[in-house]
Write a protein that holds these residues in place. Sequence first.
Motif, short mmCIF file in Angstrom:
data_model
loop_
_atom_site.label_atom_id
_atom_site.label_comp_id
_atom_site.label_asym_id
_atom_site.label_seq_id
_atom_site.Cartn_x
_atom_site.Cartn_y
_atom_site.Cartn_z
N GLN A 1 0.76 -1.06 -0.14
CA GLN A 1 -0.05 0.11 -0.10
C GLN A 1 0.73 1.18 -0.22
O GLN A 1 0.46 2.27 -0.63
N THR A 2 1.96 1.06 0.85
CA THR A 2 2.84 2.57 0.90
C THR A 2 4.29 2.32 0.85
O THR A 2 4.61 1.26 0.65
N GLU A 3 4.89 3.35 0.84
CA GLU A 3 6.46 3.17 0.80
C GLU A 3 7.14 2.48 2.15
O GLU A 3 6.43 2.18 3.30
N VAL A 4 8.27 1.96 1.92
CA VAL A 4 9.00 1.22 3.06
C VAL A 4 8.87 2.01 4.39
O VAL A 4 9.33 1.17 5.46
N SER A 5 9.17 3.30 4.38
CA SER A 5 9.54 3.85 5.71
C SER A 5 8.67 3.70 6.73
O SER A 5 9.03 3.73 7.99
N ARG A 6 7.36 3.01 6.66
CA ARG A 6 6.40 2.89 7.72
C ARG A 6 6.68 1.55 8.41
O ARG A 6 6.44 1.36 9.54
N GLY A 7 7.45 0.65 7.93
CA GLY A 7 7.69 -0.89 8.55
C GLY A 7 8.33 -0.60 9.84
O GLY A 7 7.71 -1.38 10.73
N PRO A 8 9.36 0.23 10.23
CA PRO A 8 9.80 0.08 11.50
C PRO A 8 9.30 1.24 12.28
O PRO A 8 9.94 1.38 13.34
N VAL A 9 8.34 1.96 11.95
CA VAL A 9 7.74 3.00 12.87
C VAL A 9 6.46 2.57 13.22
O VAL A 9 5.52 2.23 12.78
N ARG A 10 6.24 3.07 14.91
CA ARG A 10 5.12 2.45 15.33
C ARG A 10 4.24 3.81 15.59
O ARG A 10 4.03 4.13 16.84
N LYS A 11 3.49 3.82 14.48
CA LYS A 11 2.88 5.03 14.24
C LYS A 11 1.69 4.47 13.60
O LYS A 11 1.89 3.37 12.75
N THR A 12 0.37 4.90 13.61
CA THR A 12 -0.91 4.19 12.89
C THR A 12 -0.48 4.31 11.53
O THR A 12 -0.20 5.25 10.73
N GLN A 13 -0.63 3.16 10.75
CA GLN A 13 -0.06 2.94 9.51
C GLN A 13 -0.77 3.64 8.41
O GLN A 13 -0.41 3.76 7.39
N TYR A 14 -2.05 3.72 8.54
CA TYR A 14 -2.95 4.40 7.53
C TYR A 14 -2.45 5.87 7.34
O TYR A 14 -2.87 6.54 6.40
N HIS A 15 -1.65 6.48 8.09
CA HIS A 15 -1.18 8.01 7.96
C HIS A 15 -0.53 7.82 6.62
O HIS A 15 -0.15 9.19 5.98
N TRP A 16 0.22 6.77 6.27
CA TRP A 16 0.95 6.67 5.04
C TRP A 16 0.26 6.76 3.76
O TRP A 16 0.67 6.66 2.75
N GLY A 17 -1.22 6.83 4.03
CA GLY A 17 -2.16 6.53 2.90
C GLY A 17 -2.36 5.11 2.66
O GLY A 17 -1.59 4.27 3.12
N TRP A 18 -3.61 5.06 2.25
CA TRP A 18 -4.06 3.58 2.12
C TRP A 18 -5.07 3.51 0.75
O TRP A 18 -5.09 4.75 0.05
N ASP A 19 -5.67 2.59 0.32
CA ASP A 19 -6.37 2.47 -0.79
C ASP A 19 -7.60 2.92 -0.37
O ASP A 19 -8.75 2.76 -1.32
N TRP A 20 -7.91 3.79 0.40
CA TRP A 20 -9.27 4.37 0.90
C TRP A 20 -9.07 5.79 1.57
O TRP A 20 -9.79 6.36 1.89
N GLY A 21 -7.66 6.02 1.83
CA GLY A 21 -7.48 7.07 2.65
C GLY A 21 -6.11 7.99 2.20
O GLY A 21 -5.39 7.60 1.21
N PRO A 22 -5.94 9.31 2.41
CA PRO A 22 -5.20 10.32 1.69
C PRO A 22 -3.56 10.06 2.66
O PRO A 22 -3.64 9.52 3.59
N LEU A 23 -2.50 10.59 1.98
CA LEU A 23 -1.43 10.43 2.53
C LEU A 23 -1.13 11.81 3.49
O LEU A 23 -0.86 12.83 2.78
N LEU A 24 -1.52 11.68 4.70
CA LEU A 24 -1.40 13.06 5.66
C LEU A 24 -0.60 12.50 6.98
O LEU A 24 -1.14 12.32 7.90
N LEU A 25 0.73 12.75 6.70
CA LEU A 25 1.67 12.02 7.45
C LEU A 25 1.98 13.21 8.66
O LEU A 25 2.89 13.98 8.54
N GLY A 26 1.36 13.36 9.64
CA GLY A 26 1.69 14.43 10.49
C GLY A 26 2.18 13.94 11.87
O GLY A 26 2.89 12.96 11.92
N CYS A 27 2.26 14.71 12.83
CA CYS A 27 2.74 14.55 14.21
C CYS A 27 1.88 15.45 15.32
O CYS A 27 1.14 16.39 14.84
#
Length: 889
Positions: A163-189
Amino acid sequence: MSTAPLQSQLLSSGWTFKQGNRSSDSEYLPANNVPTEVHLDLFSNGKISDPFKDLNELSSRWIAEESWTYRTSFKLANQNGNPSATTALVLEGLDTFASVYLNGTRILQSDNMFIEHRVDISDAVKQADTTEEFVLEIEFESARQKGLELVEEHSEHRFIVHQTEVSRGPVRKTQYHWGWDWGPLLLGCGPWKPIRLETFSKRIEDLWVEYKFNPDLTQVTGEIFAKVDGSGKITAELSSTRDGQVVLRCTDFQQASGHPAGTLRTTFSLEHPDLWWPRGYGLPSLYKLSATLTSAESPESAVHQVSKVVGFRKVELIQEPDSDGTSFYFRVNNVDIFSGGSCWIPADSFLSRLTDADYHSWIQKAAEGNQAMVRVWGGGIYESDAFYNTADELGVLIWQDFAFACANYPTYKSFLESVEVEARQNVRRLRNHPSLIIWAGNNEDYQIVERYGLEYNYTEDKDPQSWLKTNFPARYIYEYLLPKIVEEETKGVPYHPSSPFGNGTSTVLVPDSTVGDCHQWNLWHGTMEPYQRLPSMGGRFVSEFGMEAYPHLDTLEKCITNEEDRYPGSMAMDFRNKAIGHERRLVSYVAENFRLRYDLPGFTHLTQVMQADALTWAYKSWRRDWGAPGRRKNGGILVWQLNDCWHTMSWAVVDYLKTPKPGYYAIKRELRPVTVNVQRKTRDWTVRPADKLWHRDTSHIDMRNIWGEVEFDCWVASSKTRILKGEVAVRYISVKSGKEVLEGSVHEIEIAANGTTDVIKGKKVATLDGKDPKTPFQPSSADPFVIHVTLTIDGEHVGSDISWPDPIKYLSFPERGVKVSYLEDGKKAHVTAQKPVKGFVFSEKEGMILSDNGFDVVPGETKEVSLAGDGDLTDLKWRYVEISLADRH
């Protein structure tokens, strides 16, 4: 000296934020009250446009690349004059890589969005003047940049993500923030959960109950636990939330052996408890568990009081061999439960703006839609307490995934340590919610194993330490660490390694219909099967499947602001639909079944009717497979998905604004406590003319089988736990004329308890003038008809169903004679028709709650629609398939 009670101070206001770290020279801007997130604060300051509108998501992507700093100041009295008191800074959730500074000194580093932190700042408070102002700063690093650094740092691991780029793999953050096939890429903090100060001498850190039943569930026995920070005396009470009556009072708490110091427990026994039941099977009875901590210095005064709501129920996941393989269904309080419902994603891309009222409204929407279960998807979060509280109150079962989805996760030391804290905290927080009946290790991570041929020997390799040395080390998380934590921290809740998972067999790429749960994505994805084939595409428990549709026009107009973009296929519309290949898939499914209209109102309507049709085929067919005790071929159906995180076109059956699509009502009808269904044997018209569908060879399908020769079944499904007596009436109604073309029938039946009852099986009827296969077939000589069935119990109309001659696009719909009558000042409408009507839809608007929508109508039947809340039904446009005029009133 008396012991002062615990004091809590929210640090919600007075925050500012800026781009960069603490030392950057960027200007501080006013932030919203905490909890908040950087996108929301930038929008409030006019620095970005609303990311949910038009193409604005693209213009805010830069935010993910930057670091951000939040700052506030506060005053705190010197611990009420008590030098032994403790002051703690409690940060319930920081998103994600955060460094926390108090008066310039770093006091915390966090790398996990799902963890709560408590930092003892007593020394700083004791050294400060009572009027001194404390400065609290939080630096947030870019999760994307940090993720890329971790991928490079841990080159020993094969990072794979979907679904997304590799950077989300080691990050314990909600995964859909990287975008999904129903949601936007809004990677905030940002500080996405509350921050507070606590001052106390003693406190109750945690309160929970563990229990078990005797065989007939007339007695519950167990232990009440209280984890105490400091010394003191605990008194606990258990009272009914129904009438407030106290049923237990416990004072004899002792140190719990085998537990950390300060963990106290006492035993209890309760005769004839009010059981917590799932919706539709009984009342979801609840109790309030309260605990009071007093000190020796002030035995009459409470130092700290806590309470939580608990419920008593027995849960079993039944996986037993049977004639179809191995069962997979839930048994609650010794009663088999059919788990019809939906999957849940986070209800907003910006989690901090969700309120308790939002969560209550969403779960109530599921409950009112007759949904017994909601599955919390692993790419989201461990949801708010309000989410589970509402599920407890309304009797909605919760399937909870741990927060892993669609990736090959690493297991290096710091990652595992963080995951363990995350899992223990959240299992502890949620352990006494009676609605939560299963923990699953992840969402679709075993799909990665299958697709990339990762090392996985389920049968022979049972050594968890060896799993860490493979290129699928996350098996250690899913099959050792997480089940261990669930077993240690909660009692009586099953654990399942993944969704889907079939006892070590393949259930993802090729769904296994014989064991475990499955995700059936050969509808829409995969082979894109016609939805009329869904009856044979089920499994033991279908925990994902779905079909896309547009939301109502009112929702689309709120996110597509330019009139020139409001057409199917515009750049703004296509950008908003994140599903890969949606342009081909959605149009294909619509065109395969309906005469294609490509104006926005017409296409929106057709996608909605098509989605509702697909879901109807699934729910009625797979619920039929619920069968009877010992023959539970299907234990549950969870549509992907209940909700959206922004305004979009997706698989959701209720859009971001909480406005249901017709598919929601289709599920609601199919999951009624007692429902009648009719289904004809389908003929595959989707093969091409060069194939044998169009040939005269009678060993293959002939067009007469679509138009006039029908084989069908009729059955009744019931979740009632007692046998019922009913009457089923069958009618055959011409699509052309609205007249009955064959003699109907009435069937007196005994409806099996908690199962399905066949009324008619394999019955063949026909209306063709010429039945001899040698007779040339002319569609004009046929009289295509619908089969309409109604169920009556004790003289009361319980439900109805209709079977159409698919595909609908081959039918002609001259004027239907539709009449809509409005009553009670527009709060109620009656819909009638002189000829069968397909897909009657009121175009709903935000805030309007309808009792039904997206239904079919036949002569002699009146469909009643009522409206709750604000608005007037007369304000809503309506349409049906092949309507002869445009939008109607």
